[in-house]
Design an enzyme around this catalytic site. Structure first.
Site: not given
Ligand code: NAD
Ligand code: WQD
Length: 349
Positions: A15, A35, A38, A127-129, A151, A155, A208, A304
């Site tokens: 993101i 850093n 990931n 996060s919606a989590t 996790y 948040k 997914l 799951r």
């Molecule tokens: P990502 O892992 O691709 O990006 C996170 C970045 O942070 C990585 O580049 C990683 O190297 C860096 N990082 C981690 N720990 C660090 C530290 N201690 N110091 C410096 N850098 C560090 O993940 P993303 O999907 O881009 O997510 C970005 C943010 O959004 C995260 O905080 C995640 O929890 C949140 N978020 C993601 C999702 C999703 O589904 N992708 C949903 C809700 C919230």
């Molecule tokens: C989506 C749907 C699965 C994989 C997760 C984290 C959440 C947030 C986003 C950061 C669900 C189904 C998935 C697969 C499947 N991250 N599925 N087969 O679980 O809504 O959210 O990522 O904050 O915290 O929990 O996302 O993409 O894993 O799943 O059937 O191999 O797809 O059951 O219904 P989720 P997801």
């Protein structure tokens, strides 16, 4: 055009890299602290290729206070967008300490450094989590918080810490109060339309969309659909998928909103970033097949652990106060995912 510098933690990630593109396009200077735990720095080279602009990059850990402080002294950011963190739910159950250290302690160090440098505008990746178990399927910001895994709790804890920071300022009538936007993302998918940046998960994807994309390209043999007996329209799980470009535009809107009345005297507010409706796993598979012409090999499998049947955002508050809403369709999200996946079958390497 603004000449403000935005410091982006985690800016090399999925993101964060998309946020860098939109920030540069909006005229901000961008400084990334990551850093690379990931991500790969290649993503930032691609950001520069897309925008024709430069990104200042520091390979540093946000928990390293001295390095972070030096970066703030040198770069003088006006605003921070804080993406850095770990995000795998399963891993957080196995290694809770790692998650709390990165996500909670990391944010404490960051906000301490911000405070010391009098930088008090922060956009946080929540996060919606964070929402607790509820009988509602549409989540509004006023629902109670009650995450169900480490996790999610990390948040929720950070949200609490940030609310407390802002509240402390309003008690002392600080002349530069904190302005904090807690952005609660639903399910971000998709990629920049160039196909140059996108999601590049390590190993086998948890989520997914990257899983489906890797089945489509032949890297993985078969998708397991986690349950088809949920009380949803077709029995499979329903989520609110949001295009990563729409999502990062919400961050720019939040920065602009820091100038609005509700933020002028200081505040910490949560906003859902989602479309306001959901798609099922089968919707995703069917639309993916239609958009790409590929067949997705899948098998109905057990549920799951920890999954909910259905939830999606109420995005009204973000529309009202940030003047933001999603613009892209599921077709866009899938076409852009596929463009990225097919142009970069091995991700960034
Ligand atoms: P990502 O892992 O691709 O990006 C996170 C970045 O942070 C990585 O580049 C990683 O190297 C860096 N990082 C981690 N720990 C660090 C530290 N201690 N110091 C410096 N850098 C560090 O993940 P993303 O999907 O881009 O997510 C970005 C943010 O959004 C995260 O905080 C995640 O929890 C949140 N978020 C993601 C999702 C999703 O589904 N992708 C949903 C809700 C919230
Ligand atoms: C989506 C749907 C699965 C994989 C997760 C984290 C959440 C947030 C986003 C950061 C669900 C189904 C998935 C697969 C499947 N991250 N599925 N087969 O679980 O809504 O959210 O990522 O904050 O915290 O929990 O996302 O993409 O894993 O799943 O059937 O191999 O797809 O059951 O219904 P989720 P997801």
């Amino acid at each position: 055009m603004s000449h403000h510098t935005v410091l982006v933690t985690g800016g090399a990630g999925y993101i964060g890299s998309h946020a860098c593109v939109e920030l540069l396009n909006a005229g901000f200077n961008v400084v990334v602290v990551d850093n690379l735990s990931n991500s790969k720095v290649t993503s930032l080279n691609r950001v520069e290729a897309i925008t024709g602009k430069l990104v200042t990059f520091y390979e540093a850990d946000i928990r390293d206070k001295q390095s972070l402080s030096d970066i703030f002294s040198k770069e003088q950011p006006s605003t921070v967008i804080h993406f850095a963190g770990l995000k795998a739910v399963g891993e957080s159950c196995e290694q809770p300490h790692l998650y709390y250290h990165n996500n909670v302690f990391g944010t404490l160090v960051l906000t301490e450094v911000m405070q010391e440098h009098n930088v008090k505008q922060l956009v946080f990746s929540s996060s919606a989590t964070v929402y607790g178990i509820t009988d509602k399927t549409q989540y509004s910001e006023d629902l109670p918080i009650g995450a169900i895994n480490p996790y999610g709790r990390s948040k929720a804890m950070v949200e609490d810490i940030l609310r407390d920071l802002a509240a402390a300022d309003s008690k002392t009538k600080s002349d530069k109060p904190w302005k904090i936007a807690l952005l609660r993302y639903f399910n971000p998918i998709g990629a920049h339309e160039s196909g140059l940046i996108g999601e590049d998960p390590n190993g086998i994807p948890n989520n997914l969309m990257p899983y489906v994309a890797q089945v489509a390209i032949g890297k993985l043999p078969q998708l397991a659909v986690f349950g088809d007996d949920y009380p949803t329209k077709d029995g499979t799980g329903v989520r609110d998928y949001i295009h990563v470009i729409d999502l990062v535009k919400g961050h720019i809107s939040a920065i602009h909103a820091f100038k609005n009345t509700q933020f002028i005297s200081g505040n910490c507010k949560a906003y859902n970033l989602g479309a306001g409706h959901g798609y099922s796993v089968l919707d995703i598979i069917n639309t993916f097949e239609k958009v790409t012409g590929r067949t997705i090999n899948y098998k109905i499998s057990p549920r799951r652990d920890g999954d909910l049947a259905e939830y999606y955002a109420n995005p009204d508050l973000a529309l009202k106060e940030l003047n933001w809403k999603v613009e892209k369709t599921l077709q866009d999200m899938i076409a852009d995912t596929w463009n990225w996946q097919s142009k970069n079958p091995q991700g960034y390497q």
